[in-house]
Design a protein around this motif. Sequence first.
Motif, PDB file in Angstrom:
ATOM      1  N   GLY A  44      -3.662  10.573  33.838  1.00 13.09           N
ATOM      2  CA  GLY A  44      -3.023   9.655  34.772  1.00 13.09           C
ATOM      3  C   GLY A  44      -1.691  10.168  35.289  1.00 13.09           C
ATOM      4  N   ARG A  45      -1.508  11.478  35.313  1.00 12.15           N
ATOM      5  CA  ARG A  45      -0.280  12.093  35.834  1.00 12.15           C
ATOM      6  C   ARG A  45      -0.640  13.084  36.920  1.00 12.15           C
ATOM      7  NH1 ARG A  45       3.345  14.269  30.928  1.00 12.15           N
ATOM      8  NH2 ARG A  45       4.525  14.987  32.755  1.00 12.15           N
ATOM      9  N   ARG A  46       0.299  13.350  37.799  1.00 13.49           N
ATOM     10  CA  ARG A  46       0.105  14.351  38.816  1.00 13.49           C
ATOM     11  C   ARG A  46       0.222  15.752  38.212  1.00 13.49           C
ATOM     12  NH1 ARG A  46      -2.310  12.614  43.516  1.00 13.49           N
ATOM     13  NH2 ARG A  46      -1.403  10.615  44.161  1.00 13.49           N
ATOM     14  N   LEU A  47      -0.585  16.674  38.713  1.00 14.83           N
ATOM     15  CA  LEU A  47      -0.514  18.055  38.240  1.00 14.83           C
ATOM     16  C   LEU A  47       0.869  18.637  38.490  1.00 14.83           C
ATOM     17  CD1 LEU A  47      -1.977  20.569  37.113  1.00 14.83           C
ATOM     18  CD2 LEU A  47      -2.657  21.106  39.468  1.00 14.83           C
ATOM     19  N   SER A  48       1.523  18.206  39.554  1.00 15.99           N
ATOM     20  CA  SER A  48       2.844  18.744  39.907  1.00 15.99           C
ATOM     21  C   SER A  48       3.918  18.380  38.901  1.00 15.99           C
ATOM     22  CB  SER A  48       3.251  18.244  41.296  1.00 15.99           C
ATOM     23  OG  SER A  48       3.222  16.831  41.347  1.00 15.99           O
ATOM     24  N   THR A  49       3.666  17.388  38.003  1.00 21.34           N
ATOM     25  CA  THR A  49       4.667  17.001  37.011  1.00 21.34           C
ATOM     26  C   THR A  49       4.608  17.864  35.756  1.00 21.34           C
ATOM     27  OG1 THR A  49       3.222  15.366  35.944  1.00 21.34           O
ATOM     28  CG2 THR A  49       4.513  14.623  37.842  1.00 21.34           C
ATOM     29  N   LEU A  50       3.602  18.724  35.632  1.00 18.02           N
ATOM     30  CA  LEU A  50       3.471  19.580  34.457  1.00 18.02           C
ATOM     31  C   LEU A  50       3.952  20.989  34.775  1.00 18.02           C
ATOM     32  CD1 LEU A  50      -0.034  18.409  33.156  1.00 18.02           C
ATOM     33  CD2 LEU A  50       2.228  17.556  32.531  1.00 18.02           C
ATOM     34  N   ASP A  51       4.028  21.805  33.764  1.00 19.34           N
ATOM     35  CA  ASP A  51       4.504  23.179  33.897  1.00 19.34           C
ATOM     36  C   ASP A  51       3.722  23.896  35.000  1.00 19.34           C
ATOM     37  OD1 ASP A  51       5.116  25.893  33.613  1.00 19.34           O
ATOM     38  OD2 ASP A  51       5.307  25.736  31.444  1.00 19.34           O
ATOM     39  N   PRO A  52       4.405  24.532  35.963  1.00 22.55           N
ATOM     40  CA  PRO A  52       3.697  25.267  37.023  1.00 22.55           C
ATOM     41  C   PRO A  52       2.772  26.363  36.500  1.00 22.55           C
ATOM     42  CG  PRO A  52       6.003  24.964  37.612  1.00 22.55           C
ATOM     43  CD  PRO A  52       5.866  24.511  36.181  1.00 22.55           C
ATOM     44  N   GLY A  53       3.013  26.818  35.272  1.00 20.38           N
ATOM     45  CA  GLY A  53       2.122  27.825  34.692  1.00 20.38           C
ATOM     46  C   GLY A  53       0.717  27.315  34.477  1.00 20.38           C
ATOM     47  N   LEU A  54       0.538  25.995  34.504  1.00 20.78           N
ATOM     48  CA  LEU A  54      -0.780  25.401  34.354  1.00 20.78           C
ATOM     49  C   LEU A  54      -1.605  25.505  35.628  1.00 20.78           C
ATOM     50  CD1 LEU A  54      -2.549  23.849  32.319  1.00 20.78           C
ATOM     51  CD2 LEU A  54      -1.518  21.735  33.160  1.00 20.78           C
ATOM     52  N   GLN A  55      -0.981  25.902  36.727  1.00 23.61           N
ATOM     53  CA  GLN A  55      -1.671  25.943  38.018  1.00 23.61           C
ATOM     54  C   GLN A  55      -2.258  27.328  38.278  1.00 23.61           C
ATOM     55  OE1 GLN A  55       1.104  24.644  41.056  1.00 23.61           O
ATOM     56  NE2 GLN A  55       1.927  23.030  39.721  1.00 23.61           N
ATOM     57  N   LEU A  56      -3.536  27.350  38.666  1.00 23.78           N
ATOM     58  CA  LEU A  56      -4.219  28.594  39.018  1.00 23.78           C
ATOM     59  C   LEU A  56      -4.869  28.414  40.379  1.00 23.78           C
ATOM     60  CD1 LEU A  56      -5.200  31.470  38.173  1.00 23.78           C
ATOM     61  CD2 LEU A  56      -7.252  30.352  37.263  1.00 23.78           C
ATOM     62  N   LEU A  57      -4.676  29.380  41.258  1.00 24.46           N
ATOM     63  CA  LEU A  57      -5.190  29.310  42.622  1.00 24.46           C
ATOM     64  C   LEU A  57      -6.131  30.485  42.857  1.00 24.46           C
ATOM     65  CD1 LEU A  57      -4.784  27.680  45.309  1.00 24.46           C
ATOM     66  CD2 LEU A  57      -3.118  29.444  45.939  1.00 24.46           C
ATOM     67  N   ASN A  58      -7.402  30.188  43.133  1.00 25.75           N
ATOM     68  CA  ASN A  58      -8.319  31.267  43.495  1.00 25.75           C
ATOM     69  C   ASN A  58      -8.173  31.586  44.986  1.00 25.75           C
ATOM     70  OD1 ASN A  58      -9.548  29.011  44.589  1.00 25.75           O
ATOM     71  ND2 ASN A  58     -11.615  29.655  44.048  1.00 25.75           N
ATOM     72  N   LYS A  59      -8.735  32.718  45.396  1.00 23.82           N
ATOM     73  CA  LYS A  59      -8.581  33.141  46.788  1.00 23.82           C
ATOM     74  C   LYS A  59      -9.856  33.827  47.266  1.00 23.82           C
ATOM     75  CE  LYS A  59      -3.548  33.905  46.478  1.00 23.82           C
ATOM     76  NZ  LYS A  59      -2.443  34.889  46.613  1.00 23.82           N
ATOM     77  N   ASP A  60     -10.037  33.823  48.584  1.00 20.94           N
ATOM     78  CA  ASP A  60     -11.114  34.570  49.253  1.00 20.94           C
ATOM     79  C   ASP A  60     -12.476  34.246  48.662  1.00 20.94           C
ATOM     80  OD1 ASP A  60      -9.173  35.903  50.818  1.00 20.94           O
ATOM     81  OD2 ASP A  60      -8.831  37.323  49.180  1.00 20.94           O
TER      82      ASP A  60
END
Length: 938
Positions: free
Chosen positions: A520-536
């Motif tokens: 029930g929290r936004r992803l943006s409120t947690l450590d940015p290291g938790l974010q992974l972005l795929n490409k192409d």
Amino acid sequence: MRGIATILASVSALAFLPSPASAQDTSEVQSSPDVASVTSEAEDEIVVTGVRASIVGALNVKRNATQVVDSIVAEDVGKLPDNNAIEALQRISGVQVTNRTGGEAAAISIRGLPDALTTMNGRNIFTASGQAFALADIPANLVKRIDVYKTRAADQIETGIAGQIDVFTRRPFDFNGFAISGVARGIYNEQADSFNPNVSGLISNRWETGIGDIGVLVSGSYARTKFRDMSVTSGAMVPFVTENPPPGFTPLQRVFPESGAWVPGTERGLPYAAGSTFLLGGRQVPYYLSRDAVFSPDVAGTRERPAVNAAVQWSPNNSSTYTAEVFWNQFSATTQNSLFFSFVDWWGSLGANPKSTIELYPDTNIIKARSVGDVYGFNSGDYTRSKTNSFVYALNGDWKVGGNARITADLSYQNSQFDTQFLAMRIDRVAKRIDVDFNTRNGIPAYNFDNNALLTDPTQWNVGEFYDNANRSKGDALTLHLDGENRWDDGFLRRVKAGIRIDDRNAMDSVRAQDAPGLGRRLSTLDPGLQLLNKDFFDGRASVPTSWLVPNGTYIYENVDAIRQLYKGSVAPGFKLSNALSLTDVFDINEITMTAYAMADGQFDLFGRPFFVQAGVRYTDVDTNFVFTDRYNGRVTSASNGTSRFLPSATLRYEITDDFRIRFNYGETLRRPAFGDLNPNPNLVGDLTNVGRGSGSAGNPNLRPTTARNYDLSAEWYFERNSALYATAFRREIDGLVVPVTSLLVIPGTGLNTNRFAVTRPENASNGVLKGIELGLTYFPTYLPWVLDGFGFQGSMTLLDSKQNIPISDQNGNIVAETESAFFGVSDLSYNATLAYDKGGLGARLSYVWRKAFLGNNEARLFANPIGVWRRPESSLDFQLTYDVTKRLGLTLDAVNLTSQTQQNYYKFEDAGNQNQFNLGTTLLSRTFAVGLRYAFD
């Protein structure tokens, strides 16, 4: 078990029959050296090397064998021209290769059957708690030869109705003295944009000493592969009311099974003709069929395979040889699946437009394209780490007794353990709009949101569920083989052979699992290291999002207790940290197998030509004891079963001329149930797609072995040196095939989001027949001019026809009817063709393999589409080139999947379904390119 004692005593006595004089064995496969030779009684020896050596060496094995056997022979020390053993086998007639994801081929079938017995140097090998070995884990660089037996003699292990794959590694007495070799290759995976090492080395020597000949060999290899698999998928079908619904329904509202209007998971699915109706709300109303979701797995991974083979041989005299050897291989892998998933089944608003829009396939009730508003979707970061370690230790003694008798004893111990950990975190949102075309072209869908850029914005995503699972599988076995034989060089009886095999096998599986609801929290409120972005994503080959956010699996793994504590302190008080986690042993099995066999070879002249006869019988007695633990309530149950059978076999071989021979073989084999298939306790998955029930699987402790009666008739014409034309007709009559039977069960207290589960269990409820024809040609012309001399061709074609009865069950699991289906994994037609060239130190192969569409599996019985998942035709064009810079130094160049083929599947059962309106998924298969350097001195 008592009755076997008399048999064992009898077969042991057969091994010590008196032996007049020595005779050449004409009934067994002869070992092929690195420099292959083809000989006949009327011809001088012709020696060939390189690419031709490997092809001709395999042909020599086929020619000298009693059984129907095909082989792959390494060109030189440490050089089998493929990345793993499975890829090497795809050019054998009757062998079909599937599952080419992950940058390599990973599964194999022989004449359409997937359960080939895998042996190494004649010893049965396995991975962890399974009955089979992961053949892809055997490095091609360590292989001397691979034999594929399609028929069986009494002295071969009885399991595996598909056949036997026997992998031979090298031993020091394979060489006359000192030998050393090394191979180093760099492999480029185009889809992952990665360069990967594949290296191997061998050193061997033998010495004449005061106590006899002694040899020592050590070889090893290491391969690493970074890969990427990308798929786009149109989900399963479910029904919807039309724009003019009955009372109580909204236009285009989804109709769930609880309405009573339809039963999910029927063989043919719901009718899809235009205007089809079902009974809803007390009256017949028309319905549409559409997909419930679209999704895109994007799997990036790293796989490593180190392996070591070591052997010591001692021959104190001319009549005895002792061998001690050990084989170790490891498989380790890390994968991150950046999974995109969106429902497309909502019947609510579409922005300012109160209705969803649809487009139907002509003359059907199937929705081809639609726009949907306020759609729920999630992305999942699925992270898996796994490792297997397998060891085989063996002692072998080979003694010649008198002039013509031989005794062989082999004692082996093997141990294998597989550990895996799975961590997954979801993020979710509701998007304003999605536009979907479920098949834009050739089975590839398109789906895009009103604003795809929001897929990469962490402020748009809520942190969802967390899944924390682990598994351990392990097995070990102690095995004794004792064989004896005696030979004669004249008279009808030429050989008598008998032996015993005793195998004590243990297997255990252990699991743990814990799940937590959304934070029930936004992803943006947690450590940015938790974010992974795929490409192409998907290389621009589909109109779909090319980038999206998921939780970073590596970050989760490295901070797993902090993530657990995050959920524990917020939404899952019972969540456990590392110091409180433990595995539950879900099954613990001990299986003791005792077998005994006796066989005899005879020879006589028929119309002045030699006629060979081999006949035998194998007796097997199996006692299996198991303990099962229900992972949900801790209940422990014990059970046992056993089986004993006599398995006869016979082979006739008639050499009509020196160059033309025919063979007939009859044999009986069996397939034992997988240990996991005996566990009656369920493994459950919650209701992931809102169909009103979860799914699950469970075993059946009453499963019995599947048995097969096998008939083969082959003809072989060796019309020139190094050339042959052959054909084989075969038939497999199979009894007790295991098929899935599904029941709807209510199981409380699981902690999942539903108590209703469609649980599938295996049953020996089917019989079947598999028949077919194999045609093959190996041709190295002897009349070509010098510029073209060295060209050759190797090719084969397999025609298969399979049929099995399939039980149809009601929701309580009662079998109420039956229908017919093809076998899983069987392509009616497959072929391979290799153009080879070998001259002046230059060797090349251009190989093409193709197989027709086939039934891959049946889907979970949760939806309204046909139950069968079919695979479209598959092919691969591969190229291999070697050039000898010097006699000992060579360069290599390899390319796999030159035409960038895809792997695709679709729904079908009998005449219901097709690859256009019922397309399912499309996976890109990577091309790989390799350059290498090879050195050999022997």
